[in-house]
Design a protein around this motif. Structure first.
Motif, PDB file in Angstrom:
ATOM      1  N   UNK A   1      36.536 -44.745 -58.522  1.00 37.53           N
ATOM      2  CA  UNK A   1      36.485 -44.904 -59.984  1.00 37.53           C
ATOM      3  C   UNK A   1      35.153 -44.390 -60.525  1.00 37.53           C
ATOM      4  N   UNK A   2      34.079 -44.676 -59.775  1.00 37.79           N
ATOM      5  CA  UNK A   2      32.763 -44.226 -60.223  1.00 37.79           C
ATOM      6  C   UNK A   2      32.703 -42.706 -60.217  1.00 37.79           C
ATOM      7  N   UNK A   3      33.338 -42.106 -59.218  1.00 33.35           N
ATOM      8  CA  UNK A   3      33.258 -40.657 -59.074  1.00 33.35           C
ATOM      9  C   UNK A   3      34.137 -39.946 -60.098  1.00 33.35           C
TER      10      UNK A   3
ATOM     11  N   UNK B   1      44.989 -43.390 -56.644  1.00 38.15           N
ATOM     12  CA  UNK B   1      45.262 -44.613 -55.889  1.00 38.15           C
ATOM     13  C   UNK B   1      45.553 -44.320 -54.409  1.00 38.15           C
ATOM     14  N   UNK B   2      46.246 -43.237 -54.169  1.00 37.20           N
ATOM     15  CA  UNK B   2      46.544 -42.843 -52.792  1.00 37.20           C
ATOM     16  C   UNK B   2      45.241 -42.612 -52.021  1.00 37.20           C
TER      17      UNK B   2
ATOM     18  N   UNK C   1      43.570 -45.874 -51.174  1.00 39.39           N
ATOM     19  CA  UNK C   1      44.240 -46.573 -50.073  1.00 39.39           C
ATOM     20  C   UNK C   1      43.941 -45.890 -48.743  1.00 39.39           C
ATOM     21  N   UNK C   2      44.012 -44.560 -48.759  1.00 35.18           N
ATOM     22  CA  UNK C   2      43.745 -43.828 -47.517  1.00 35.18           C
ATOM     23  C   UNK C   2      42.323 -44.086 -47.032  1.00 35.18           C
ATOM     24  N   UNK C   3      41.371 -44.003 -47.943  1.00 40.09           N
ATOM     25  CA  UNK C   3      39.970 -44.215 -47.572  1.00 40.09           C
ATOM     26  C   UNK C   3      39.785 -45.569 -46.905  1.00 40.09           C
TER      27      UNK C   3
ATOM     28  N   UNK D   1      47.908 -52.161 -51.486  1.00 38.05           N
ATOM     29  CA  UNK D   1      47.011 -52.064 -52.645  1.00 38.05           C
ATOM     30  C   UNK D   1      47.701 -52.614 -53.887  1.00 38.05           C
ATOM     31  N   UNK D   2      48.936 -52.192 -54.105  1.00 41.68           N
ATOM     32  CA  UNK D   2      49.669 -52.641 -55.294  1.00 41.68           C
ATOM     33  C   UNK D   2      50.065 -54.104 -55.192  1.00 41.68           C
ATOM     34  N   UNK D   3      50.366 -54.553 -53.990  1.00 37.19           N
ATOM     35  CA  UNK D   3      50.696 -55.972 -53.815  1.00 37.19           C
ATOM     36  C   UNK D   3      49.523 -56.849 -54.240  1.00 37.19           C
TER      37      UNK D   3
END
Lengths: 216, 216, 216, 216
Positions: free
Chosen positions: D21-23, D31-32, D35-37, D45-47
């Motif tokens: 978000x900062x970047x 979002x993907x 999650x991957x990171x 993540x969504x849960x």
DNA sequence: TATGAATGAGATTTCATTCAT
DNA sequence: TATGAATGAAATCTCATTCAT
């Protein structure tokens, strides 16, 4: 292909939609599949119809308009109940043969629940129900039809039989069901179905309870 | 077999499934929602029914068994056509009132397309169609029923009317459609509906074409 | 060069871009929205500016040019530090009031990360930083300003305060933050803000550490 | 990996979110990628966080809590303004060095517009603004600080300088800008920056306008 | 054995960009 | 040359299914 979508392409989009919604229902239908079938991009699909619900509605409208046109042809000329019934049965049997997708879509819609379905029922059935009830009441007044059943109920039973005959023409389940009852497909038996249904309706609409009692 | 789902838990799972499938269709139904409604883990649901399709099938079976039981009660005692029809109409109206979910599920299934639907039609409608056709043929032989219509077709029209009356009792679209035709809900009008349908059927099943010609 | 976008059309495109980028950031901005706002086709937008990044850059340039012009007016005449500071504060407060979009865009840009942001910092801040540091060093040499702080740092603190005051004038977050600290909007308080900031800076730029020690 | 997400995994999710978000800002973040990171599934993540906005909010909360903790350490012991300012400057410089992502996220948030940004400003700045204004008013009452500037404005200028110094520590643009003004990175110059800022503030907070007039 | 959190394929929808007109 | 409809890659989000506990 960056040309504006042609009339035919838009038609094929709606046809693909009708087919897919009829086959898989609103939830099960896949917008990508529809776009691919019609050989247009998903983007264009969304540009024209906003979202899935909007597109479903457009497919439904297309179906209902075709049905309206068919019924309008039939009901434009005045006729007595028998002639009238014969024409409607013929017209709807043909409609179900030629526009299978539309009828399937209608069947799927009617099976779906919720507020939306209720609202659509009002939109779709309002005209037909008044038309039928009116014609039947006139027949009763003229002494052509039995008077011991509420015209509304007669209209209801009449439309029920017509719906089922249409469904038998094009929905997988109802087709198979027809085969089990009558042997053969509705197309093969179209003439017979038409005649037998007409006979069935003529008796049902003609004779009063008292006449049965007399006979017995 | 340390801790197994109790009979009640399995029942409540099927009930929840019937409700959800009826409401949203096979594709739209949510397995999580079903499990939650039944207060069962999704894991258990899958352990017992394999996958969504398998569970749908189980829900359907449950519905059909209930319908079979209802019809079996009615058809166990021999009776003439009129009495028979009266009993079936009553039974199915009650069934549609008390087991709305089952009828809705059946309606949704019948609207779904594909090979699967066809196969299910065979399973579901086979018994009924033979039962009706047999009873009607017997009535014709006994001189109770008109002989100028194929018993198979008579059975088909008969079942059509019964199906539609059931749908009118519990499917949103068909309920609203009933209201448009007849004014009021099927429950309010249950007695009237039963009687009018019976009168309609009696005439339809009794009088031959020739009698109409005579009258005219 | 048959029909070219007029100067006004290009202006309105840039204004729309500044507004949209400022409001939604580079990623969130919508090229279609921008084109529509400016009543220009997206095609033309792309013809003139290549792609989104290129157009963003053009919007930024427009903002920076306006800022440069404003600063140039102020710094064209020589003056002592106090007069100088007063003019700059006034000019930037007015700029932030009259060109809110430019300042917001600058704020958004400065918050964005990456190599690009670093490069832009060099381009944008280079002139100002040298200008301020030079003026301050001169003030120190003349004995007008304290000598116990590096002129570069003094310039840095000075510019920091100016930036924040500008942001307070037009960025939603910073406006609200101003309201929390000072009560009221920056416009309502513009005169007071200007005077207090000037007093603050005068003291900060004038008195040396040793004088504080003496006082204590 | 079907184990429940460990505390560390959840931490790494938030860290990845803060970073992304900062970047790239709220709109630009993926979002993907996040999650991957964090090596967890998007589903998880969504849960945990419902949707992108909810997750952004969680990342922001994490940042603000860390900042609150840092400020709480510093402000827990009473002290005079100078000591107080020294501690806050040190703490925030350290915070900006150790929690670069949090500060960057804050910077991005503050640059975003809309109602949401305004609301967040209220939440975030409310405490600090009251704390600063209170301390400053006390200093004025005690005769330690100049009385000719509204304590609210003094607090505002004070916080402005602190924010900018923090941004200089970790946002690409502001870091580069610092280099242009002061030469070198904020880390290399941390001690000098701290001392010069303190001197700057001490003068700004101590001497009244009248004293300048006397000197001149 | 039952649980339910985690998974990740796949669905809907958006939007930067292209290019036939 | 300007247009803006069409494109389709890519984003967000859902949910059937799995499997460590």
């Amino acid at each position: 292909m960056l040309k504006k979508l042609s009339e035919e392409q838009l038609e094929s989009l709606l046809e693909a939609g009708v087919e897919e919604f009829a086959r898989r229902g609103l939830a099960g239908a896949n917008m990508r599949t529809i776009a691919d079938r019609a050989c247009i991009s998903v983007g264009a699909l969304y540009k024209y119809y906003g979202d899935k619900d909007g597109f479903f509605r457009a497919c439904l409208d297309r179906s209902l308009e075709a049905l309206d046109r068919t019924l309008a042809e039939v009901t434009s000329e005045e006729a007595g109940f028998r002639e009238y019934a014969r024409r409607i049965i013929q017209a709807l049997l043909r409609f179900s043969r030629e526009h299978a997708g539309y009828v399937r879509l209608y069947c799927v819609l009617a099976a779906s629940g919720g507020e939306e379905a209720r609202r659509l029922a009002g939109e779709i059935e309002g005209v037909t129900s008044r038309l039928y009830a009116g014609t039947i009441a006139a027949g009763q007044a003229a002494g052509d039809l039995r008077r011991d059943i509420d015209p509304a109920m007669l209209a209801f039973f009449f439309d029920n039989l017509l719906m089922m005959v249409q469904f038998a023409g094009c929905c997988d389940y109802y087709r198979e069901r027809f085969r089990l009852y009558c042997g053969g497909t509705p197309e093969e038996q179209e003439d017979r179905l038409e005649q037998e249904l007409l006979k069935f309706l003529e008796s049902a609409f003609t004779f009063e309870q008292s006449e049965i009692v007399h006979r017995t």
